[in-house]
Design a protein around this motif. Structure first.
Motif, PDB file in Angstrom:
ATOM      1  N   CYS A  58      -3.983  -4.424  -3.222  1.00 41.97           N
ATOM      2  CA  CYS A  58      -4.215  -4.315  -1.787  1.00 41.97           C
ATOM      3  C   CYS A  58      -3.081  -3.511  -1.153  1.00 41.97           C
ATOM      4  CB  CYS A  58      -4.212  -5.693  -1.118  1.00 41.97           C
ATOM      5  SG  CYS A  58      -5.331  -6.888  -1.865  1.00 41.97           S
ATOM      6  N   GLY A  59      -3.376  -2.870  -0.050  1.00 38.40           N
ATOM      7  CA  GLY A  59      -2.342  -2.235   0.783  1.00 38.40           C
ATOM      8  C   GLY A  59      -1.526  -1.196   0.037  1.00 38.40           C
ATOM      9  N   THR A  60      -0.215  -1.294   0.231  1.00 43.01           N
ATOM     10  CA  THR A  60       0.690  -0.339  -0.412  1.00 43.01           C
ATOM     11  C   THR A  60       0.554  -0.379  -1.926  1.00 43.01           C
ATOM     12  OG1 THR A  60       2.271  -0.262   1.386  1.00 43.01           O
ATOM     13  CG2 THR A  60       3.166   0.105  -0.800  1.00 43.01           C
ATOM     14  N   SER A  61       0.331  -1.557  -2.485  1.00 46.44           N
ATOM     15  CA  SER A  61       0.183  -1.658  -3.944  1.00 46.44           C
ATOM     16  C   SER A  61      -1.076  -0.923  -4.403  1.00 46.44           C
ATOM     17  CB  SER A  61       0.145  -3.128  -4.374  1.00 46.44           C
ATOM     18  OG  SER A  61       1.365  -3.754  -4.043  1.00 46.44           O
ATOM     19  N   SER A 105       1.023  -6.038  -7.632  1.00 47.41           N
ATOM     20  CA  SER A 105       1.375  -6.833  -6.458  1.00 47.41           C
ATOM     21  C   SER A 105       2.874  -7.050  -6.371  1.00 47.41           C
ATOM     22  CB  SER A 105       0.668  -8.199  -6.539  1.00 47.41           C
ATOM     23  OG  SER A 105       1.067  -9.024  -5.468  1.00 47.41           O
ATOM     24  N   GLN A 106       3.450  -6.713  -5.242  1.00 45.48           N
ATOM     25  CA  GLN A 106       4.871  -6.990  -5.033  1.00 45.48           C
ATOM     26  C   GLN A 106       5.117  -8.487  -5.094  1.00 45.48           C
ATOM     27  OE1 GLN A 106       8.361  -8.272  -3.681  1.00 45.48           O
ATOM     28  NE2 GLN A 106       6.748  -8.559  -2.148  1.00 45.48           N
ATOM     29  N   SER A 107       4.410  -9.224  -4.238  1.00 48.98           N
ATOM     30  CA  SER A 107       4.675 -10.661  -4.097  1.00 48.98           C
ATOM     31  C   SER A 107       4.155 -11.461  -5.284  1.00 48.98           C
ATOM     32  CB  SER A 107       4.005 -11.192  -2.825  1.00 48.98           C
ATOM     33  OG  SER A 107       2.590 -11.030  -2.936  1.00 48.98           O
ATOM     34  N   THR A 110      -0.797 -12.422  -3.610  1.00 47.22           N
ATOM     35  CA  THR A 110      -1.896 -11.959  -2.763  1.00 47.22           C
ATOM     36  C   THR A 110      -3.223 -12.574  -3.232  1.00 47.22           C
ATOM     37  OG1 THR A 110      -0.688  -9.949  -2.309  1.00 47.22           O
ATOM     38  CG2 THR A 110      -3.058  -9.881  -1.916  1.00 47.22           C
ATOM     39  N   VAL A 156       8.734  -6.587   5.946  1.00 51.99           N
ATOM     40  CA  VAL A 156       7.300  -6.750   5.696  1.00 51.99           C
ATOM     41  C   VAL A 156       6.686  -5.443   5.169  1.00 51.99           C
ATOM     42  CG1 VAL A 156       5.084  -7.052   6.874  1.00 51.99           C
ATOM     43  CG2 VAL A 156       6.903  -8.736   7.183  1.00 51.99           C
ATOM     44  N   ALA A 157       7.158  -4.323   5.689  1.00 52.59           N
ATOM     45  CA  ALA A 157       6.631  -3.038   5.208  1.00 52.59           C
ATOM     46  C   ALA A 157       7.234  -2.752   3.835  1.00 52.59           C
ATOM     47  CB  ALA A 157       6.996  -1.927   6.185  1.00 52.59           C
ATOM     48  N   SER A 158       6.360  -2.532   2.877  1.00 49.78           N
ATOM     49  CA  SER A 158       6.811  -2.352   1.503  1.00 49.78           C
ATOM     50  C   SER A 158       7.376  -0.940   1.301  1.00 49.78           C
ATOM     51  CB  SER A 158       5.606  -2.581   0.599  1.00 49.78           C
ATOM     52  OG  SER A 158       6.014  -2.654  -0.727  1.00 49.78           O
ATOM     53  N   LEU A 241       0.017   4.499   6.490  1.00 48.24           N
ATOM     54  CA  LEU A 241       0.081   3.029   6.565  1.00 48.24           C
ATOM     55  C   LEU A 241       1.451   2.570   7.079  1.00 48.24           C
ATOM     56  CD1 LEU A 241      -1.114   0.195   6.064  1.00 48.24           C
ATOM     57  CD2 LEU A 241      -0.324   0.363   3.700  1.00 48.24           C
ATOM     58  N   LYS A 242       2.521   3.192   6.572  1.00 52.44           N
ATOM     59  CA  LYS A 242       3.852   2.813   7.024  1.00 52.44           C
ATOM     60  C   LYS A 242       3.959   2.986   8.531  1.00 52.44           C
ATOM     61  CE  LYS A 242       4.952   0.902   4.522  1.00 52.44           C
ATOM     62  NZ  LYS A 242       4.508   0.611   3.182  1.00 52.44           N
ATOM     63  N   GLU A 245       1.659   0.377  10.567  1.00 55.37           N
ATOM     64  CA  GLU A 245       2.002  -1.047  10.536  1.00 55.37           C
ATOM     65  C   GLU A 245       3.295  -1.377  11.272  1.00 55.37           C
ATOM     66  OE1 GLU A 245       2.632  -2.794   6.643  1.00 55.37           O
ATOM     67  OE2 GLU A 245       3.540  -0.960   5.921  1.00 55.37           O
ATOM     68  N   VAL A 362       0.096 -12.113   1.648  1.00 53.58           N
ATOM     69  CA  VAL A 362      -1.187 -12.461   2.269  1.00 53.58           C
ATOM     70  C   VAL A 362      -1.916 -13.440   1.324  1.00 53.58           C
ATOM     71  CG1 VAL A 362      -3.338 -11.565   3.236  1.00 53.58           C
ATOM     72  CG2 VAL A 362      -1.235 -10.231   3.425  1.00 53.58           C
TER      73      VAL A 362
HETATM   74  C1  F6R Z   1       2.351  -2.570   3.429  1.00 49.35           C
HETATM   75  C2  F6R Z   1       2.329  -3.891   2.850  1.00 49.35           C
HETATM   76  C3  F6R Z   1       1.022  -4.498   2.458  1.00 49.35           C
HETATM   77  C4  F6R Z   1       1.107  -5.004   1.020  1.00 49.35           C
HETATM   78  C5  F6R Z   1      -0.170  -5.755   0.624  1.00 49.35           C
HETATM   79  C6  F6R Z   1      -0.149  -6.177  -0.832  1.00 49.35           C
HETATM   80  O1  F6R Z   1       3.646  -2.158   3.714  1.00 49.35           O
HETATM   81  O2  F6R Z   1       3.357  -4.476   2.661  1.00 49.35           O
HETATM   82  O3  F6R Z   1      -0.025  -3.572   2.597  1.00 49.35           O
HETATM   83  O4  F6R Z   1       1.336  -3.918   0.182  1.00 49.35           O
HETATM   84  O5  F6R Z   1      -0.324  -6.873   1.437  1.00 49.35           O
HETATM   85  O6  F6R Z   1       0.899  -7.039  -1.098  1.00 49.35           O
HETATM   86  P1  F6R Z   1       1.369  -7.376  -2.560  1.00 49.35           P
HETATM   87  O7  F6R Z   1       1.900  -6.098  -3.152  1.00 49.35           O
HETATM   88  O8  F6R Z   1       2.437  -8.409  -2.418  1.00 49.35           O
HETATM   89  O9  F6R Z   1       0.172  -7.858  -3.309  1.00 49.35           O
END
Ligand code: F6R
Length: 365
Positions: A58-61, A105-107, A110, A156-158, A241-242, A245, A362
């Motif tokens: 999702c998103g940046t990932s 996924s960073q976190s 998700t 919050v912004a990746s 996106l950056k 957001e 998220v």
């Molecule tokens: C954008 C941002 C979000 C995450 C997205 C996925 O800067 O931070 O779009 O990239 O919510 O999150 P992860 O990578 O944690 O699954």
């Protein structure tokens, strides 16, 4: 804790040379022309023989996943699809044991990405995770994985998570190519170019003042367009996106050639258009796209190659950055776009580390 920076986001942008280095350390061996990824060793044959790879995120990932698609197809010649995890999971995806699903996924928490993994596992696909948070749910539930070593990301912004993900995807693409589509010599050349990147990223960070000056000029815009081709197309999406957001300015990213299929109607003297126009095979094409925007009085900003001064006369602002081989360029071209979004948001008085309505992970669907 912010190490002298005004915001976590800026600190994390500046940590990227280190994040990239940490993500490749001990994994990319420049003298041998080989890549070693301990977390996927047991499954490497199944990965190399995949009929198809599906990347879910999702998103940046998801944007780093798009770069991953281009990398894996270019080097390993395995077909790749990139899916929004939320769409994939609800669509009865067609999967078999010959497929590999990569979750990014960073976190690692998700909800939609986690659900996509469960769906893929239930259908017998091999699931590989690329996560930043050690021991996270996604890291635990995947069959194998590669950690990004970006360090904790608080803003919050990746930012640094994205560049670390792309670094890992370069390594993965090389690992899938070894003994198949690339010789050790070819791999060696790519790894040696990869090793130059932390220094080049630092050179781009040194342009911070210049980008701040540019941000002052454009901070009141209502809309922005970001255009790039090839490997820089996902970077255009990420730049947009950056900006949206953290600054709440409406922004869209497009493949540059798609502009004339619709978005060109938006261009007037109030529309800044950011072009990513490094010297590569599509350079002439993107110059024509710049001309199309200029003739409609759009305001042109260009991310260009160092030494390309011919382009200066076509744009209101040009940021010159070092080159690398094309597949590695996203690791460089994204940096000025992160800084541009950051400065515009700060100048508008926005809370860049905690943008409204957004959460760092998220965990709702
Ligand atoms: C954008 C941002 C979000 C995450 C997205 C996925 O800067 O931070 O779009 O990239 O919510 O999150 P992860 O990578 O944690 O699954």
């Amino acid at each position: 804790e912010k190490a002298g920076f005004d915001h976590f986001m800026l600190k994390e942008i500046f940590e990227q040379p280190e994040a990239i280095e940490n993500s490749m350390r001990g994994r990319a061996l420049p003298n041998e022309g080989q890549v070693r990824l301990g977390g996927i060793r047991e499954h490497i044959d199944r990965l190399r023989n995949a009929k198809r790879i599906i990347i879910c995120a999702c998103g940046t990932s998801w944007h780093s996943g798009l770069v991953g698609e281009y990398l894996i197809e270019e080097y390993a010649r395995i077909p790749v699809e990139v899916e929004y995890a939320s769409e994939f999971r609800y669509r009865h995806p067609i999967l078999s044991k010959d497929d590999v699903v990569i979750a990014i996924s960073q976190s690692g928490e998700t909800a939609d990405t986690l659900a996509a993994i469960r769906e893929a596992k239930a259908k017998g696909a091999l699931v590989l995770g690329i996560c930043n948070v050690v021991g996270s749910s996604i890291a635990r539930e995947t069959d194998c994985g590669i950690y990004t070593h970006a360090g904790p990301e608080i803003g919050v912004a990746s930012t640094k998570a994205f560049t670390a993900q792309v670094t890992v995807l370069v390594l993965l693409a090389l690992a899938l190519s070894q003994k198949r589509t690339l010789s050790d010599e070819q791999t060696k050349d790519i790894i040696q170019d990869l090793y130059q990147l932390p220094k080049k990223v630092q050179e781009i960070l040194n342009l911070n003042e210049e980008i701040f000056e540019m941000a002052k000029v454009f901070k009141d815009a209502r809309n922005f367009l970001y255009l790039g081709r090839g490997f820089n197309f996902p970077v255009a999406l990420e730049g947009a996106l950056k900006l949206k957001e953290i600054s709440y300015i409406h922004a869209e990213g497009y493949p540059a050639a798609e502009m004339k299929h619709g978005p060109i109607a938006l261009i007037d003297e109030n529309m800044p258009v950011v072009f990513i126009a490094n010297k590569d095979s599509s350079y002439q094409k993107i110059i024509s796209n710049i001309e199309e925007v200029r003739s409609r009085k759009g305001r042109v900003i260009v991310i260009a190659s160092e030494g390309d001064n011919d382009i200066d006369k076509l744009a209101e602002f040009v940021i010159h950055i070092p080159d690398a081989m094309m597949p590695l360029m996203p690791l460089l071209t994204v940096i000025p776009l992160q800084l541009l979004a950051y400065h515009i948001a700060v100048l508008r008085g926005c809370d860049v580390d905690q943008p409204r309505n957004l959460a760092k992970s998220v965990t709702v669907e």
